[in-house]
Design a protein around this motif. Structure first.
Motif, PDB file in Angstrom:
ATOM      1  N   UNK A   1      35.033  36.547  44.290  1.00  0.00           N
ATOM      2  CA  UNK A   1      35.654  36.011  43.105  1.00  0.00           C
ATOM      3  C   UNK A   1      35.357  36.666  41.771  1.00  0.00           C
ATOM      4  N   UNK A   2      36.363  36.651  40.909  1.00  0.00           N
ATOM      5  CA  UNK A   2      36.307  36.962  39.473  1.00  0.00           C
ATOM      6  C   UNK A   2      36.469  38.435  39.128  1.00  0.00           C
ATOM      7  N   UNK A   3      36.217  39.354  40.062  1.00  0.00           N
ATOM      8  CA  UNK A   3      36.320  40.768  39.683  1.00  0.00           C
ATOM      9  C   UNK A   3      37.751  41.173  39.349  1.00  0.00           C
ATOM     10  N   UNK A   4      38.733  40.533  39.992  1.00  0.00           N
ATOM     11  CA  UNK A   4      40.134  40.828  39.684  1.00  0.00           C
ATOM     12  C   UNK A   4      40.475  40.468  38.243  1.00  0.00           C
ATOM     13  N   UNK A   5      40.164  39.229  37.875  1.00  0.00           N
ATOM     14  CA  UNK A   5      40.496  38.766  36.536  1.00  0.00           C
ATOM     15  C   UNK A   5      39.733  39.556  35.487  1.00  0.00           C
ATOM     16  N   UNK A   6      38.495  39.907  35.791  1.00  0.00           N
ATOM     17  CA  UNK A   6      37.710  40.705  34.855  1.00  0.00           C
ATOM     18  C   UNK A   6      38.367  42.061  34.606  1.00  0.00           C
ATOM     19  N   UNK A   7      38.844  42.712  35.666  1.00  0.00           N
ATOM     20  CA  UNK A   7      39.517  44.003  35.486  1.00  0.00           C
ATOM     21  C   UNK A   7      40.758  43.841  34.620  1.00  0.00           C
ATOM     22  N   UNK A   8      41.536  42.804  34.876  1.00  0.00           N
ATOM     23  CA  UNK A   8      42.757  42.586  34.105  1.00  0.00           C
ATOM     24  C   UNK A   8      42.442  42.301  32.640  1.00  0.00           C
TER      25      UNK A   8
END
Length: 270
Positions: free
Chosen positions: A187-194
């Motif tokens: 969790x969360x690495x996707x949103x952080x990249x965006x």
């Protein structure tokens, strides 16, 4: 445009990886193929000839998905890739995925490019790329454009970014800086990249025709097995950005009495 297809993998997804390899071989004949292995030990089976393989073992709190993608991207760039296509191990590439990403990158080289994802049902086990066009049913929570079309994402839509399937040029990847290394487990690495891309004024574009197909596997809702990961990674995200991601999961855990809000933090209940 020399294209790299990057996948992070584990033994738990060996069957999905093998199906992805077969379909990818049908739709791509001249790519840089990079697989990053995230388990404690490297894969026991040799990859396909010509595949670049690296081992990124877990950290103290779990698999390092983002760091695996970062290192795989670095290997692809060393091999001369002019376009980086990230494809989750659960995903099969549609016949037009690579051409659509290449065309979008040619027209919008400074953008992060995101195609649609279809979630396959448990009984759908395609073995050939020719089966996939008949199964297109993009996830309704994200834009799905006609083939050949692209559209700039508006600022709130950056929250919809998935690393299941996306593409960037090397210059854009360098501008974003890759995935933050502070996330381990789920969790969360996707949103952080965006959010990092948005903060750097990197455009995100939805790409029609770049269809990926997510292979079925059992899931739980909410994902109880990832509760501690979600709390830990969510706290990391909160420290970086001032808000909590994965709000739907957090609300579900709270409704079940498993966690509670204390000030700005989410914590397990006694």
């Amino acid at each position: 445009m020399k294209t790299a297809v990057i996948t992070v993998a584990s033994a738990a997804r060996q069957e999905h990886l093998e199906r992805q390899r077969r379909v990818l071989a049908e739709v791509a004949d001249d790519i840089v193929r990079v697989e990053a292995w995230l388990d404690e030990t490297p894969p026991t089976q040799a990859p396909d000839a010509g595949t670049l393989t690296l081992h990124v073992p877990p950290g103290p709190h779990g698999m390092r998905v983002g760091e695996g993608r970062n290192r795989a991207a670095a290997r692809a760039l060393e091999a001369g890739a002019e376009l980086l296509v990230f494809l989750d191990v659960d995903c099969l590439p549609g016949p037009d995925l690579l051409p659509a990403y290449r065309a979008a990158a040619a027209g919008h080289p400074d953008a992060i490019l995101a195609g649609a994802v279809t979630y396959l049902a448990s009984v759908q086990r395609p073995e050939s790329a020719s089966d996939l066009p008949f199964l297109v049913r993009p996830h309704r929570a994200r834009p799905a454009l006609p083939s050949g079309w692209t559209r700039s994402a508006n600022p709130p839509e950056y929250d919809l970014f998935w690393s299941l399937s996306f593409a960037v040029t090397p210059a854009t990847w360098a501008r974003i800086g890759g995935f933050h290394a502070g996330y381990e487990g789920y969790g969360a690495e996707d949103t952080d990249l965006a959010w990092t891309a948005r903060d750097a004024d990197v455009e995100m574009r939805w790409v029609g025709g770049a269809d990926a197909f997510h292979q079925w596997h059992p899931v739980s809702s909410p994902p109880w097995q990832h509760l501690d990961d979600i709390l830990r990674n969510g706290a990391t995200f909160h420290r970086r950005w001032g808000s909590w991601p994965m709000g739907g999961w957090l609300d579900a855990f709270a409704a079940a009495g498993a966690i509670e809000r204390r000030g700005d933090e989410w914590v397990r209940t006694a």
